[in-house]
Design a protein around this motif. Sequence first.
Motif, PDB file in Angstrom:
ATOM      1  N   ARG A 138      20.808 -27.557 -41.997  1.00  0.00           N
ATOM      2  CA  ARG A 138      20.886 -26.320 -42.779  1.00  0.00           C
ATOM      3  C   ARG A 138      19.485 -25.870 -43.215  1.00  0.00           C
ATOM      4  NH1 ARG A 138      25.018 -27.771 -41.211  1.00  0.00           N
ATOM      5  NH2 ARG A 138      24.132 -26.595 -39.483  1.00  0.00           N
ATOM      6  N   VAL A 139      18.655 -26.824 -43.635  1.00  0.00           N
ATOM      7  CA  VAL A 139      17.299 -26.471 -44.074  1.00  0.00           C
ATOM      8  C   VAL A 139      16.487 -25.929 -42.901  1.00  0.00           C
ATOM      9  CG1 VAL A 139      15.135 -27.395 -44.984  1.00  0.00           C
ATOM     10  CG2 VAL A 139      17.301 -28.073 -46.029  1.00  0.00           C
ATOM     11  N   LEU A 140      16.595 -26.570 -41.755  1.00  0.00           N
ATOM     12  CA  LEU A 140      15.844 -26.091 -40.590  1.00  0.00           C
ATOM     13  C   LEU A 140      16.276 -24.692 -40.174  1.00  0.00           C
ATOM     14  CD1 LEU A 140      15.529 -29.301 -38.374  1.00  0.00           C
ATOM     15  CD2 LEU A 140      13.898 -28.333 -40.007  1.00  0.00           C
ATOM     16  N   GLU A 141      17.549 -24.354 -40.382  1.00  0.00           N
ATOM     17  CA  GLU A 141      18.017 -23.002 -40.081  1.00  0.00           C
ATOM     18  C   GLU A 141      17.279 -21.957 -40.905  1.00  0.00           C
ATOM     19  OE1 GLU A 141      22.198 -23.129 -40.769  1.00  0.00           O
ATOM     20  OE2 GLU A 141      22.646 -24.218 -38.914  1.00  0.00           O
ATOM     21  N   LEU A 142      16.931 -22.312 -42.151  1.00  0.00           N
ATOM     22  CA  LEU A 142      16.203 -21.365 -43.000  1.00  0.00           C
ATOM     23  C   LEU A 142      14.880 -20.956 -42.376  1.00  0.00           C
ATOM     24  CD1 LEU A 142      16.632 -22.878 -46.593  1.00  0.00           C
ATOM     25  CD2 LEU A 142      17.691 -20.812 -45.694  1.00  0.00           C
ATOM     26  N   PHE A 143      14.250 -21.905 -41.672  1.00  0.00           N
ATOM     27  CA  PHE A 143      12.916 -21.631 -41.129  1.00  0.00           C
ATOM     28  C   PHE A 143      12.954 -20.776 -39.863  1.00  0.00           C
ATOM     29  CE2 PHE A 143      11.987 -25.348 -43.828  1.00  0.00           C
ATOM     30  CZ  PHE A 143      10.970 -24.787 -44.590  1.00  0.00           C
ATOM     31  N   SER A 144      14.137 -20.319 -39.462  1.00  0.00           N
ATOM     32  CA  SER A 144      14.192 -19.323 -38.400  1.00  0.00           C
ATOM     33  C   SER A 144      13.856 -17.928 -38.922  1.00  0.00           C
ATOM     34  CB  SER A 144      15.585 -19.311 -37.757  1.00  0.00           C
ATOM     35  OG  SER A 144      16.565 -18.911 -38.706  1.00  0.00           O
ATOM     36  N   SER A 145      13.973 -17.753 -40.249  1.00  0.00           N
ATOM     37  CA  SER A 145      13.705 -16.428 -40.831  1.00  0.00           C
ATOM     38  C   SER A 145      12.598 -16.450 -41.884  1.00  0.00           C
ATOM     39  CB  SER A 145      14.982 -15.875 -41.473  1.00  0.00           C
ATOM     40  OG  SER A 145      15.438 -16.726 -42.513  1.00  0.00           O
ATOM     41  N   VAL A 146      12.053 -17.625 -42.162  1.00  0.00           N
ATOM     42  CA  VAL A 146      10.989 -17.743 -43.144  1.00  0.00           C
ATOM     43  C   VAL A 146      10.027 -18.829 -42.684  1.00  0.00           C
ATOM     44  CG1 VAL A 146      12.209 -19.444 -44.580  1.00  0.00           C
ATOM     45  CG2 VAL A 146      10.508 -17.960 -45.628  1.00  0.00           C
ATOM     46  N   ASP A 147       8.747 -18.659 -42.967  1.00  0.00           N
ATOM     47  CA  ASP A 147       7.737 -19.649 -42.563  1.00  0.00           C
ATOM     48  C   ASP A 147       7.411 -20.634 -43.677  1.00  0.00           C
ATOM     49  OD1 ASP A 147       7.258 -18.507 -39.960  1.00  0.00           O
ATOM     50  OD2 ASP A 147       6.157 -16.894 -40.982  1.00  0.00           O
ATOM     51  N   VAL A 148       7.380 -20.144 -44.904  1.00  0.00           N
ATOM     52  CA  VAL A 148       6.937 -20.955 -46.040  1.00  0.00           C
ATOM     53  C   VAL A 148       7.836 -20.673 -47.234  1.00  0.00           C
ATOM     54  CG1 VAL A 148       5.063 -21.299 -47.718  1.00  0.00           C
ATOM     55  CG2 VAL A 148       4.530 -21.100 -45.284  1.00  0.00           C
ATOM     56  N   ILE A 149       8.179 -21.720 -47.966  1.00  0.00           N
ATOM     57  CA  ILE A 149       8.993 -21.595 -49.169  1.00  0.00           C
ATOM     58  C   ILE A 149       8.199 -22.130 -50.356  1.00  0.00           C
ATOM     59  CG2 ILE A 149      11.128 -22.321 -50.316  1.00  0.00           C
ATOM     60  CD1 ILE A 149      12.380 -22.622 -47.525  1.00  0.00           C
ATOM     61  N   ILE A 150       8.274 -21.411 -51.472  1.00  0.00           N
ATOM     62  CA  ILE A 150       7.589 -21.788 -52.710  1.00  0.00           C
ATOM     63  C   ILE A 150       8.619 -22.357 -53.682  1.00  0.00           C
ATOM     64  CG2 ILE A 150       6.259 -20.925 -54.676  1.00  0.00           C
ATOM     65  CD1 ILE A 150       5.470 -18.547 -52.825  1.00  0.00           C
ATOM     66  N   ALA A 151       8.287 -23.488 -54.302  1.00  0.00           N
ATOM     67  CA  ALA A 151       9.210 -24.108 -55.259  1.00  0.00           C
ATOM     68  C   ALA A 151       8.414 -24.844 -56.325  1.00  0.00           C
ATOM     69  CB  ALA A 151      10.149 -25.085 -54.550  1.00  0.00           C
ATOM     70  N   PRO A 152       8.982 -25.065 -57.508  1.00  0.00           N
ATOM     71  CA  PRO A 152       8.276 -25.842 -58.525  1.00  0.00           C
ATOM     72  C   PRO A 152       8.059 -27.271 -58.039  1.00  0.00           C
ATOM     73  CG  PRO A 152      10.569 -25.503 -59.157  1.00  0.00           C
ATOM     74  CD  PRO A 152      10.324 -24.654 -57.953  1.00  0.00           C
ATOM     75  N   ALA A 153       6.966 -27.887 -58.480  1.00  0.00           N
ATOM     76  CA  ALA A 153       6.713 -29.291 -58.157  1.00  0.00           C
ATOM     77  C   ALA A 153       7.325 -30.212 -59.201  1.00  0.00           C
ATOM     78  CB  ALA A 153       5.216 -29.552 -58.036  1.00  0.00           C
ATOM     79  N   THR A 154       7.203 -29.837 -60.454  1.00  0.00           N
ATOM     80  CA  THR A 154       7.789 -30.610 -61.552  1.00  0.00           C
ATOM     81  C   THR A 154       8.443 -29.640 -62.526  1.00  0.00           C
ATOM     82  OG1 THR A 154       5.648 -30.589 -62.722  1.00  0.00           O
ATOM     83  CG2 THR A 154       6.178 -32.555 -61.423  1.00  0.00           C
ATOM     84  N   PRO A 155       9.430 -30.098 -63.282  1.00  0.00           N
ATOM     85  CA  PRO A 155      10.095 -29.191 -64.215  1.00  0.00           C
ATOM     86  C   PRO A 155       9.285 -28.900 -65.464  1.00  0.00           C
ATOM     87  CG  PRO A 155      11.030 -31.379 -64.401  1.00  0.00           C
ATOM     88  CD  PRO A 155      10.070 -31.426 -63.255  1.00  0.00           C
ATOM     89  N   CYS A 156       8.182 -29.609 -65.659  1.00  0.00           N
ATOM     90  CA  CYS A 156       7.423 -29.512 -66.907  1.00  0.00           C
ATOM     91  C   CYS A 156       5.994 -29.951 -66.665  1.00  0.00           C
ATOM     92  CB  CYS A 156       8.060 -30.423 -67.973  1.00  0.00           C
ATOM     93  SG  CYS A 156       8.162 -32.161 -67.457  1.00  0.00           S
ATOM     94  N   ILE A 157       5.131 -29.727 -67.652  1.00  0.00           N
ATOM     95  CA  ILE A 157       3.815 -30.344 -67.650  1.00  0.00           C
ATOM     96  C   ILE A 157       3.971 -31.825 -67.956  1.00  0.00           C
ATOM     97  CG2 ILE A 157       2.636 -28.212 -68.317  1.00  0.00           C
ATOM     98  CD1 ILE A 157       2.494 -29.328 -71.198  1.00  0.00           C
ATOM     99  N   ALA A 158       2.893 -32.571 -67.887  1.00  0.00           N
ATOM    100  CA  ALA A 158       2.949 -34.019 -68.081  1.00  0.00           C
ATOM    101  C   ALA A 158       3.518 -34.384 -69.448  1.00  0.00           C
ATOM    102  CB  ALA A 158       1.562 -34.615 -67.927  1.00  0.00           C
ATOM    103  N   PRO A 159       4.585 -35.192 -69.488  1.00  0.00           N
ATOM    104  CA  PRO A 159       5.096 -35.675 -70.780  1.00  0.00           C
ATOM    105  C   PRO A 159       4.122 -36.663 -71.427  1.00  0.00           C
ATOM    106  CG  PRO A 159       6.749 -35.853 -69.040  1.00  0.00           C
ATOM    107  CD  PRO A 159       5.439 -35.576 -68.377  1.00  0.00           C
TER     108      PRO A 159
END
Length: 467
Positions: free
Chosen positions: A365-386
């Motif tokens: 399913r994830v690989l199917e996404l890359f037929s219409s998009v080259d790069v995806i942006i997402a958060p790395a962590t939910p917060c700054i360093a605890p």
Amino acid sequence: MGASPGHDGRSASEIAQAVKSGKLSALGAVEAALSRIGRYDSILNSFTDITAERARESARKVDAAVAAGKNPGPLAGVPFAVKNLFDVRGLPTRAGSKINRDCPPASRDATLIERLEAAGAVLVGALNMGEYAYDFTGENIHDGPSRNPHDVTRMTGGSSGGSGSAVGGALVPLALGSDTNGSIRVPSSFCGIFGLKPTYGRLSRARSFPFVSSFDHVGPLARNVTDLALAYDAMQGHDPDDPVCTMRPSEPVSPLLAQGADNLRIAIAGGYFQNNLFPEATQAVDHIAEALGVTRTVEIPQAGRARAAAYVISTCEGAALHLDRLRKQPNDYDPAVRDRLIAGAMIPAPLVVRAQKFRRWYRERVLELFSSVDVIIAPATPCIAPKLGQVNFVLDGVELPVRANIGIHTQPISFVGLPVIAVPVPLEPMPIGVQIIAAPWREDMVFRVAHALERLGAVAAPRPRGI
């Protein structure tokens, strides 16, 4: 506190250029790094071993090559350090544990160390890490916690915590880490640096201590994209000593950086990846999207279920590796690590089979996404360093354990081995990272986007604020 090491610590590319031109000796570059380590590591606790004499000997060889008119390599004289799960000739491979330090010293370096040294880089030491890489905090009970270079009361993230603090604190311009569920990307986010988790199988893991072989990745951390690319180019390529590292070297990414991101199809990860975020994480993703002019959103299907399946497989596979040690030396483990491994050993086999079946479905399913998009942006962590020692945080009115939830946005990505660069957004008072994600084997695309963001001034490694 004293002067910031970020003020006098040069980048890897600057060091290499100066050494090759004769303006700086490799030995001088190494001595400067050893001096910074000696001055600041008592604060950061990044290192567990300093290989000073080996480093001086290697630096003299680089200087001799320059003097003889030979090409010393693209990383000539660049000091680097490695997470202590990589074999370093003459040292026991600790893997952050008490148990392993009684093992015989390694007789040969890990493949990636050999490749970096072949490119002229100089190893200066081994770095602190979470025990057996089963950690997201950077808090090691045997060696003490690595400390965040922007606020030493905060976590570095793990398990490559010493790698994050050493590079974030400008003690060395390059470090190696490993990433099973987020262990390069989390320290990169918390410590405000760039970190590459390449495609699964792209870089050799030979002679490094495993955690979950079917998830384990290794990669570099640096303070800028050019340095990250130089290290990556030097390390990639087939290695018969790692059965999953079968790819021949791809085209070097360093010459591709200037191509930019204008012709790439970029989208923001929606749904799961826009939930469970503190405001600073949302701000960072919005900042990156605005800099790139991106408004499109795509949803990675069943990402929450992917995270759950990643936990099942990680704990089960990790437990299988440790069963003998758990039987013989249970009290020599960090109790938190030991208990999770024991729990993993008791997971019913049908659940593991279901998790693996889902993994195959999810990858498709994830690989199917890359037929219409080259790069995806997402958060790395939910917060700054605890804060160091922080057990829980409250997110959307729910109290959640810190250790279990730091990797909430990294696990669904490494679960299927996608290439990712974590890029630092230098917010105040603490930086935070964003993931730049592409299809398998397309490291070139994540590098191009990361470099474009760096040129726009949208991402940067801030000077160390806490030392």
